[in-house]
Design a protein around this motif. Structure first.
Motif: not given
Length: 371
Positions: A41-63
Motif C-alpha cells: 500500500k501507500t508508503g511501502d516500497t513497490i517495484e513497478p512492472s517493467d514497461y520495456h517488456d512488450v508483453d506488459n502492454w495490452l496494445a501500442k501503436t507501432t507506427d
C-alpha cells in the motif's frame, strides 16, 4: 494505417475464455497456502512492472502517424479465486483477457482519435477492496495499481509520445488511475500537462473538492474545450442506492449534448450505442439511451434503457446496486464519445499548430521520474 502491437494474450478475446482462465487459476490455488497475501500500500516500497517488456502492454501503436495519442486504462478485470492475492499479477490470464475484451468493445470508441497506447497494470479485486475501511481502500489503490500506472505513463511519455498531444481514457478502476495521472504525475510535470487534450474519467466520479485541490485541472463545460476532464456515472431514474464509484460533490456532463445542466437529451440525439446483442456480439443500436444530468448527485440518468437487460448483474449488487448501468457507461454513448474525442483533438490541434522542424525541441527532458 496505424498498426497496434498487442501483448502475448491477444488471442483471448472470446468471453468464454474468462471462465476457463478462472477455473485454471482456481485449480492452481489448491496448491497454495491458505493465507491470503496482503498487497502493498501507500508508503511501502513497490517495484513497478517493467514497461520495456512488450508483453506488459495490452496494445501500442507501432507506427504512430496520427498527430495525437490515446492512453487507455481498462476497468477491473481481475477477480481473485480462492486464496489468490487481492492484487493481480501483471500476467494474470483472466485479467488480460478481460482487458482485451474492454479494449475491443468499449475502449475502441477512442481509437479513431489517435495512436493507441494501453498498458497492463496490476489491479485489485473489487470485492476484497470494498471489504476494507475507506482509509485502507485509498492506501491499497494508491499502492501497487498506482505504481504500475504511473510507471507505464512515464515510460510512454519518455519512449513513445514524442511530444504529441494526448487523450487519457479510463473506466471504473482504470478511471481512478487516470485520476492519479491527473492529480499526481501531470501536477508534477506541467509541461506534459499542457499537451493533455482531455481526460475521460468514466464510471468514476470527479468532485469539486478534487478540482479545488488540483488547480491545474478543470471540468469540461461543453463539447469543444480542451485540457479538461469529462466524467459521469450512468444510472436509471429509479436508482436510489450509493455507488462505490461516486463521492459527495461529484460533477457530471451529459454525454449526448455535452452540457452540465439538467436539460434532457432525447434518444434521437444519441449517435448510437454499441451494445451486446442476444448472440453475445456487439453491434450498433439506435434509439437506446437518452441522458439527463442529475446535478445534485453528479450522475447521468438514462430513462430509456431496460434495467433488467442492461443493468448490473445480481452478482455485482454489492458494489453496484440495482439501477446502475455501470457496465454501459461507455457502451450507451459509444458514438457520441467517439465523435467528441475526435472533435476535442481537432480543436486542440487548431489551437496548437505543429512547430516547424527548426523550432522543435527535444521532448521528455526535465520530466520528473517516478519515485
Amino acid at each position: 494505417m496505424k498498426k497496434l502491437i498487442y501483448g502475448s494474450m491477444i488471442g483471448l478475446l472470446a468471453l468464454g475464455l474468462l471462465s476457463a482462465c478462472n477455473q485454471n487459476e482456481k485449480k492452481t490455488e489448491t496448491k497454495q497456502s491458505a493465507a491470503v497475501e496482503t498487497p502493498a500500500k501507500t508508503g511501502d516500497t513497490i517495484e513497478p512492472s517493467d514497461y520495456h517488456d512488450v508483453d506488459n502492454w495490452l496494445a501500442k501503436t507501432t507506427d504512430p502517424t496520427e498527430p495525437a495519442d490515446v492512453f487507455i486504462l481498462y476497468p477491473t478485470a481481475y477477480q481473485k479465486q480462492g486464496n489468490q492475492s487481492p492484487i493481480s499479477k501483471i500476467d494474470n490470464l483472466s485479467m488480460q483477457a478481460g482487458a482485451q475484451v474492454f479494449l475491443a468493445n468499449q475502449g475502441s470508441a477512442f481509437e479513431s482519435s489517435g495512436n493507441v497506447f494501453a498498458p497492463y497494470y496490476r489491479q485489485l479485486d473489487a470485492n476484497w477492496l470494498l471489504s476494507q475501511s475507506a482509509e485502507k481502500q485509498a492506501e491499497y489503490a494508491n499502492g501497487v495499481p498506482k505504481a504500475d500506472v504511473l510507471a507505464a505513463f512515464h515510460y510512454y511519455i519518455e519512449n513513445y509520445n514524442n511530444g504529441r498531444p494526448f487523450i487519457l481514457v479510463g473506466h471504473s478502476q482504470g478511471a481512478s488511475m487516470v485520476k492519479e495521472i491527473l492529480f499526481d504525475y501531470l501536477k508534477k510535470n506541467p509541461e506534459v500537462n499542457e499537451r493533455m487534450v482531455a481526460a475521460y474519467v468514466l464510471g468514476q466520479s470527479v468532485t469539486q473538492a478534487e478540482l479545488d485541490a488540483n488547480p491545474q485541472t478543470k471540468f469540461a463545460e461543453g463539447p469543444d474545450d480542451t485540457g479538461v476532464i469529462i466524467s459521469y456515472n450512468t444510472v436509471s431514474p429509479t436508482f436510489e442506492g450509493e455507488l462505490s464509484t461516486t463521492a459527495p460533490g461529484a460533477l457530471a456532463i451529459n454525454p449526448i449534448t455535452w452540457t452540465r445542466d439538467e436539460t434532457p437529451a432525447p434518444v434521437e440525439a444519441n449517435l448510437g450505442s454499441y451494445v451486446r446483442n442476444e448472440e453475445g456480439n456487439y453491434e450498433r443500436v439506435m434509439g437506446l439511451a437518452d441522458a439527463r444530468v442529475d446535478t445534485a448527485r453528479g450522475l447521468v440518468i438514462c430513462s430509456t434503457a431496460d434495467v433488467a437487460r442492461y443493468g448490473m448483474p445480481e452478482s455485482a449488487r454489492k458494489i453496484f446496486p440495482e439501477g446502475s448501468f455501470h457496465n454501459n457507461d461507455i457502451s450507451f454513448y459509444y458514438y457520441n464519445l467517439q465523435q467528441n474525442a475526435e472533435n476535442r483533438v481537432a480543436q486542440y490541434l487548431a489551437a496548437h499548430p505543429a512547430p516547424t522542424p527548426e523550432a522543435e525541441q527535444p521532448v521528455a527532458e526535465n520530466v520528473e521520474p517516478i519515485q
